[in-house]
Design a protein around this motif. Structure first.
Motif, PDB file in Angstrom:
ATOM      1  N   SER A   7      10.255  78.299 -61.378  1.00 23.97           N
ATOM      2  CA  SER A   7      10.405  77.748 -62.722  1.00 23.97           C
ATOM      3  C   SER A   7      11.722  78.178 -63.350  1.00 23.97           C
ATOM      4  O   SER A   7      12.357  77.400 -64.081  1.00 23.97           O
ATOM      5  N   LEU A  31       6.070  81.249 -58.435  1.00 20.10           N
ATOM      6  CA  LEU A  31       6.027  80.341 -59.588  1.00 20.10           C
ATOM      7  C   LEU A  31       7.073  80.726 -60.629  1.00 20.10           C
ATOM      8  O   LEU A  31       7.749  79.858 -61.196  1.00 20.10           O
ATOM      9  N   TRP A  53       0.418  86.991 -68.294  1.00 16.63           N
ATOM     10  CA  TRP A  53       0.024  87.288 -66.918  1.00 16.63           C
ATOM     11  C   TRP A  53      -0.525  88.709 -66.801  1.00 16.63           C
ATOM     12  O   TRP A  53      -1.566  88.930 -66.176  1.00 16.63           O
ATOM     13  N   TRP A  68      12.789  84.682 -53.330  1.00 14.63           N
ATOM     14  CA  TRP A  68      11.454  85.278 -53.436  1.00 14.63           C
ATOM     15  C   TRP A  68      11.304  86.459 -52.485  1.00 14.63           C
ATOM     16  O   TRP A  68      10.724  87.496 -52.862  1.00 14.63           O
ATOM     17  N   VAL A 118       1.585  84.774 -55.996  1.00 13.19           N
ATOM     18  CA  VAL A 118       1.310  83.698 -56.957  1.00 13.19           C
ATOM     19  C   VAL A 118       2.329  83.719 -58.095  1.00 13.19           C
ATOM     20  O   VAL A 118       3.071  82.752 -58.308  1.00 13.19           O
ATOM     21  N   GLN A 119       2.362  84.824 -58.814  1.00 11.69           N
ATOM     22  CA  GLN A 119       3.259  84.895 -59.964  1.00 11.69           C
ATOM     23  C   GLN A 119       4.724  84.869 -59.549  1.00 11.69           C
ATOM     24  O   GLN A 119       5.556  84.215 -60.198  1.00 11.69           O
TER      25      GLN A 119
END
Length: 275
Positions: free
Chosen positions: A142, A138, A108, A170, A134-135
């Protein structure tokens, strides 16, 4: 008139331990030199490993960080458990860091540096926004999935876990990682960014381990997030409670609207609830 003699008792002699001698300036200078030399050798060795095998070096560093973070989380939980259980849980969390997070972060950072090179205000702001929107989700999502699968959770349990804790985790990550990413993108060279992330990640991953890894009572038998009404029924017409997985204990709470729809769709509560 003669004064009377006063015989005072003899006090026992008090022996004080001898204090160790203070280190001389020469000894202090020698210790400082040895520390700087050891640090220099460590940096040289790390740079050589980054050149020879960048992905595996960063993956191993991330795995070690995650392992120690989980051991710290288990100390905070203060749950009685065997040494084997502690080691097994720490290795599971370390495997998620070494086999998933470390390689993914390396790719990334390389991708973002190729797409948006430079440390001026515009590319820095874009990289920060993309990294956190985004990162971040995800990666955290995950990790929730991998940790749950490593502990034998079912897919409905994983989905319930994500619905319950992904957004709040998050949001917490944005407060922690946004300033770190600004500093990294502006100051830290590309090859050292994963190492700096691991340094901050030790404390952050301790928090993630408390959120993602189960307590020992839950480790062997995954909890069904949709138990039958017979297990929690209290009174006719009462809303059933769902047993949720927490970081250190189990708790019964009312279902969320999405869970209530899923329960009704699966006809777990019986035909009376469909009227």
């Amino acid at each position: 008139i003669a004064e009377p003699e006063i015989n005072l008792p003899e006090l026992p002699a008090t022996s004080f331990p001898e204090l160790p001698p203070r280190p001389s300036l020469q000894q202090a200078a020698l210790c400082s030199y040895m520390l700087r030399a050891s640090t220099h050798r460590l940096i040289v060795w790390y740079n050589a490993r980054l050149t020879a095998a960048p992905y595996s070096t960063k993956a191993v560093g991330t795995g070690v960080t995650y392992t120690f973070s989980d051991l710290t989380a288990q100390t905070i939980e203060a749950e009685p458990r065997a040494v084997g259980e502690r080691v097994e849980r720490a290795l599971k969390f370390g495997a998620v860091g070494g086999l998933w997070v470390g390689p993914l972060l390396t790719r990334w950072f390389n991708f973002m540096e190729r797409m948006l090179p430079g440390a001026s205000l515009r590319p820095l702001a874009i990289k920060l926004f993309v990294d956190q929107t985004v990162q971040g989700p995800l990666m955290i999502g995950s990790m929730f999935c991998w940790c749950a699968l490593a502990n034998g959770a079912s897919l409905p349990a994983i989905r319930a876990k994500l619905d319950e804790e992904l957004f709040s985790t998050w949001c917490a990550s944005v407060w922690v990682w946004a300033p770190v990413q600004v500093l990294q993108q502006a100051v830290v060279p590309l090859q050292y960014r994963v190492a700096v992330s691991n340094l901050v990640s030790y404390f952050w991953d301790t928090y993630l381990s408390l959120q993602m890894m189960p307590a020992p009572a839950e480790a062997g038998a995954p909890v069904d997030p949709f138990p039958r009404q017979a297990a929690t029924a209290a009174a006719p017409g009462a809303q059933p409670l769902l047993r949720r997985r927490s970081s250190t204990f189990l708790r019964d709470e009312p279902p969320t609207p999405s869970e209530a729809k899923l329960v009704k769709r699966r006809s777990i509560l019986g035909p009376a609830e469909h009227k």
